[in-house]
Every structure is written in structure tokens, then in C-alpha cells.
Design a protein around this motif. Structure first.
Motif, PDB file in Angstrom:
ATOM      1  N   GLY A  60       1.702  -1.142  -0.242  1.00 44.84           N
ATOM      2  CA  GLY A  60      -0.198  -0.097   0.372  1.00 44.84           C
ATOM      3  C   GLY A  60       0.707   1.118  -0.140  1.00 44.84           C
ATOM      4  O   GLY A  60       0.419   2.091   0.101  1.00 44.84           O
ATOM      5  N   SER A  61       2.084   1.153  -0.359  1.00 44.25           N
ATOM      6  CA  SER A  61       3.063   2.321  -0.290  1.00 44.25           C
ATOM      7  C   SER A  61       3.403   3.017  -1.366  1.00 44.25           C
ATOM      8  O   SER A  61       2.701   2.656  -2.403  1.00 44.25           O
ATOM      9  CB  SER A  61       4.472   1.794   0.377  1.00 44.25           C
ATOM     10  N   LEU A  62       2.818   4.537  -1.524  1.00 48.69           N
ATOM     11  CA  LEU A  62       3.622   4.716  -2.616  1.00 48.69           C
ATOM     12  C   LEU A  62       4.408   5.183  -2.537  1.00 48.69           C
ATOM     13  O   LEU A  62       5.305   5.638  -2.392  1.00 48.69           O
ATOM     14  CB  LEU A  62       2.168   6.234  -2.978  1.00 48.69           C
ATOM     15  N   PHE A  63       4.625   5.348  -4.455  1.00 50.10           N
ATOM     16  CA  PHE A  63       6.398   5.275  -4.666  1.00 50.10           C
ATOM     17  C   PHE A  63       5.737   6.328  -6.118  1.00 50.10           C
ATOM     18  O   PHE A  63       5.689   6.205  -7.522  1.00 50.10           O
ATOM     19  CB  PHE A  63       6.658   4.196  -4.866  1.00 50.10           C
ATOM     20  N   LEU A  64       6.940   7.180  -6.345  1.00 48.29           N
ATOM     21  CA  LEU A  64       6.913   8.396  -7.299  1.00 48.29           C
ATOM     22  C   LEU A  64       8.070   8.096  -7.908  1.00 48.29           C
ATOM     23  O   LEU A  64       9.123   8.141  -7.923  1.00 48.29           O
ATOM     24  CB  LEU A  64       6.861   9.094  -7.067  1.00 48.29           C
ATOM     25  N   LYS A  65       7.866   7.005  -9.467  1.00 46.76           N
ATOM     26  CA  LYS A  65       8.781   6.843 -10.028  1.00 46.76           C
ATOM     27  C   LYS A  65       9.362   7.736 -11.744  1.00 46.76           C
ATOM     28  O   LYS A  65       7.513   7.953 -12.054  1.00 46.76           O
ATOM     29  CB  LYS A  65       9.093   5.354 -10.784  1.00 46.76           C
ATOM     30  N   GLU A  66      10.147   7.218 -12.053  1.00 50.14           N
ATOM     31  CA  GLU A  66       9.884   8.180 -14.006  1.00 50.14           C
ATOM     32  C   GLU A  66       9.481   6.932 -14.605  1.00 50.14           C
ATOM     33  O   GLU A  66       9.336   5.737 -14.790  1.00 50.14           O
ATOM     34  CB  GLU A  66      11.492   8.150 -14.317  1.00 50.14           C
ATOM     35  N   THR A  67       8.439   7.986 -15.345  1.00 49.93           N
ATOM     36  CA  THR A  67       7.874   6.504 -16.543  1.00 49.93           C
ATOM     37  C   THR A  67       7.815   7.758 -17.912  1.00 49.93           C
ATOM     38  O   THR A  67       6.419   8.617 -17.351  1.00 49.93           O
ATOM     39  CB  THR A  67       6.795   6.112 -16.075  1.00 49.93           C
ATOM     40  N   GLU A  68       8.390   7.951 -18.712  1.00 54.80           N
ATOM     41  CA  GLU A  68       7.668   8.757 -20.194  1.00 54.80           C
ATOM     42  C   GLU A  68       6.800   8.048 -20.262  1.00 54.80           C
ATOM     43  O   GLU A  68       5.430   7.418 -20.641  1.00 54.80           O
ATOM     44  CB  GLU A  68       8.934   7.755 -20.936  1.00 54.80           C
ATOM     45  N   GLY A  69       6.265   9.729 -21.005  1.00 50.93           N
ATOM     46  CA  GLY A  69       5.328  10.230 -20.852  1.00 50.93           C
ATOM     47  C   GLY A  69       4.482  10.117 -20.338  1.00 50.93           C
ATOM     48  O   GLY A  69       2.918  11.098 -20.306  1.00 50.93           O
ATOM     49  N   PHE A  70       4.391  10.280 -19.025  1.00 47.14           N
ATOM     50  CA  PHE A  70       3.207  10.661 -17.983  1.00 47.14           C
ATOM     51  C   PHE A  70       3.734  12.080 -17.224  1.00 47.14           C
ATOM     52  O   PHE A  70       4.916  12.137 -17.562  1.00 47.14           O
ATOM     53  CB  PHE A  70       3.522   9.158 -16.635  1.00 47.14           C
ATOM     54  N   THR A  71       3.025  12.524 -16.375  1.00 49.88           N
ATOM     55  CA  THR A  71       2.472  13.535 -15.588  1.00 49.88           C
ATOM     56  C   THR A  71       2.610  13.241 -14.400  1.00 49.88           C
ATOM     57  O   THR A  71       1.782  13.313 -14.575  1.00 49.88           O
ATOM     58  CB  THR A  71       2.498  14.829 -16.508  1.00 49.88           C
ATOM     59  N   THR A  72       3.215  13.949 -13.329  1.00 53.84           N
ATOM     60  CA  THR A  72       2.216  13.923 -12.142  1.00 53.84           C
ATOM     61  C   THR A  72       1.908  15.557 -11.314  1.00 53.84           C
ATOM     62  O   THR A  72       3.106  16.231 -11.222  1.00 53.84           O
ATOM     63  CB  THR A  72       3.152  13.289 -11.059  1.00 53.84           C
ATOM     64  N   TRP A  73       0.899  15.920 -11.121  1.00 48.24           N
ATOM     65  CA  TRP A  73       0.334  17.130 -11.205  1.00 48.24           C
ATOM     66  C   TRP A  73      -0.082  17.071  -8.795  1.00 48.24           C
ATOM     67  O   TRP A  73      -0.761  15.952  -8.707  1.00 48.24           O
ATOM     68  CB  TRP A  73      -0.465  17.452 -11.161  1.00 48.24           C
ATOM     69  N   ASP A  74       0.348  18.570  -8.715  1.00 46.69           N
ATOM     70  CA  ASP A  74      -0.048  18.066  -7.094  1.00 46.69           C
ATOM     71  C   ASP A  74      -1.120  19.902  -7.099  1.00 46.69           C
ATOM     72  O   ASP A  74      -0.748  20.241  -7.354  1.00 46.69           O
ATOM     73  CB  ASP A  74       0.692  18.384  -5.981  1.00 46.69           C
ATOM     74  N   VAL A  75      -2.713  19.349  -7.037  1.00 45.74           N
ATOM     75  CA  VAL A  75      -3.405  20.148  -7.455  1.00 45.74           C
ATOM     76  C   VAL A  75      -4.052  20.451  -5.801  1.00 45.74           C
ATOM     77  O   VAL A  75      -4.522  19.228  -5.204  1.00 45.74           O
ATOM     78  CB  VAL A  75      -4.770  19.476  -7.513  1.00 45.74           C
ATOM     79  N   ILE A  76      -4.462  21.915  -5.313  1.00 44.96           N
ATOM     80  CA  ILE A  76      -4.718  21.802  -3.523  1.00 44.96           C
ATOM     81  C   ILE A  76      -5.712  22.727  -4.264  1.00 44.96           C
ATOM     82  O   ILE A  76      -5.799  23.845  -4.916  1.00 44.96           O
ATOM     83  CB  ILE A  76      -4.450  22.264  -2.565  1.00 44.96           C
ATOM     84  N   VAL A  77      -7.640  22.719  -3.369  1.00 46.78           N
ATOM     85  CA  VAL A  77      -8.380  23.848  -3.869  1.00 46.78           C
ATOM     86  C   VAL A  77      -8.576  24.375  -1.975  1.00 46.78           C
ATOM     87  O   VAL A  77      -8.848  23.569  -1.269  1.00 46.78           O
ATOM     88  CB  VAL A  77      -9.366  23.537  -3.874  1.00 46.78           C
TER      89      VAL A  77
END
Length: 174
Positions: A60-77
Motif C-alpha cells: 500500500g505504499s506510494l512510490f513516485l517513479k520515472e515513467t516516460e509519457g506521464f506527468t504528476t500534478w499536485d492540486v489543492i483547492v
């Protein structure tokens, strides 16, 4: 948006959310290449991060890894005073993206308000979110749509609540 990066025994992570009495919503483990490329000493890790995707391990741990073609955003309202906020991903579909929601309590028990944030990893160059806010807003819009591109530039469309309304507005203006 930038988040602080921490290190334990050569492993890097960032924490998201601020819930009941300061409890974090989750910890995102970072690949060392991401820290070397996108992390600055004074600003931390700045989103959006192109070429990355969020993965979930077996435990269940979350891991941020390099993956071509993807983008990761952090959005807060940000919520209104003594209110809440809600974010819904309109594009891409929830089936085509990795979505990890989190909450930020504006006081230890959330009585002043609870803001919602989310990490989104998708194979696209932009995301479209719909937001709703409750509470005392002091003139800020209570709902709307935001389009956020890979460079982090945001287009705000306050008081528009659906993609159809946005498309109709664009047709009328062109």
C-alpha cells in the motif's frame, strides 16, 4: 506547488496532507533520480513533474517513479472559512489516471475548515478539474473549472461547473 523532501538512510520521501492533530494523509516515496533532477535545496520538490508516475506497492505504499509519457500534478483547492472543498477530475477519466486524494485541516480538529488536495498521474499534457468550495469565501468563487498544463500554468473558469458549459463558452468566444 512545492513540497519538502526528507531523507532516511538514503531513501527520499515527501509527506502530503495535514489531518486530525497534524497526522499526515500519506507518505510518497521518491526515486533518487527524481530528487536529483527536480528537487532544489530551497524550494523542495516542485509540481507538476513531467516523466513521472505514482505506483502503489503490494503493502500500500506510494512510490513516485520515472515513467516516460506521464506527468504528476499536485492540486489543492483552499476551503472557505469553516467550510470544505472538493475536487473532481474531469480529464482524463479516472480510469486513465492515478489519483491520490488528501486533506489539509486548517485547525487541529478541522473546525476552521478542511481543504482537499490530490496527486494526479496521467499520460496527458494537461488535466481538467472541477472544484467546489463551501464556507465563508470572502468573494472567491464557490465553484469552477481549472485547466492545468505540464508547465504548471493554470486557466481558471469560475462559476462554470461542467465541460459542456466550458466548450459552449469557447465556441461563443471564437
Amino acid at each position: 506547488m512545492a513540497v519538502s523532501v526528507y531523507e532516511i538512510d538514503g531513501l527520499y520521501y515527501a509527506e502530503f496532507g495535514w489531518e486530525d492533530f497534524g497526522k499526515r494523509s500519506f507518505r510518497l516515496w521518491l526515486h533518487k533520480n527524481i530528487v536529483q533532477k527536480f528537487c532544489t535545496k530551497h524550494q523542495g520538490l516542485k509540481f507538476p513533474i513531467p516523466g513521472t508516475k505514482i505506483y502503489q506497492t503490494e503493502n500500500g505504499s506510494l512510490f513516485l517513479k520515472e515513467t516516460e509519457g506521464f506527468t504528476t500534478w499536485d492540486v489543492i483547492v483552499q476551503c472557505g472559512f469553516r467550510g470544505t472543498s472538493k475536487i473532481t477530475l474531469l480529464y482524463p477519466n479516472e480510469d486513465e489516471a492515478v489519483i491520490v486524494p488528501y486533506y489539509v485541516y486548517e485547525s487541529p480538529r478541522g473546525t476552521i475548515g478542511v481543504s482537499m488536495g490530490m496527486l494526479v498521474s496521467a499520460k496527458t499534457d494537461h488535466i481538467i478539474i472541477k472544484y467546489e468550495r463551501k464556507g465563508r469565501l470572502y468573494g472567491e468563487p464557490k465553484n469552477g473549472i481549472q485547466i492545468i498544463n505540464q508547465e504548471g500554468k493554470t486557466q481558471h473558469y469560475p462559476k462554470i461547473t461542467s465541460l459542456e458549459e466550458l466548450l459552449n463558452l469557447r465556441e461563443c468566444l471564437t
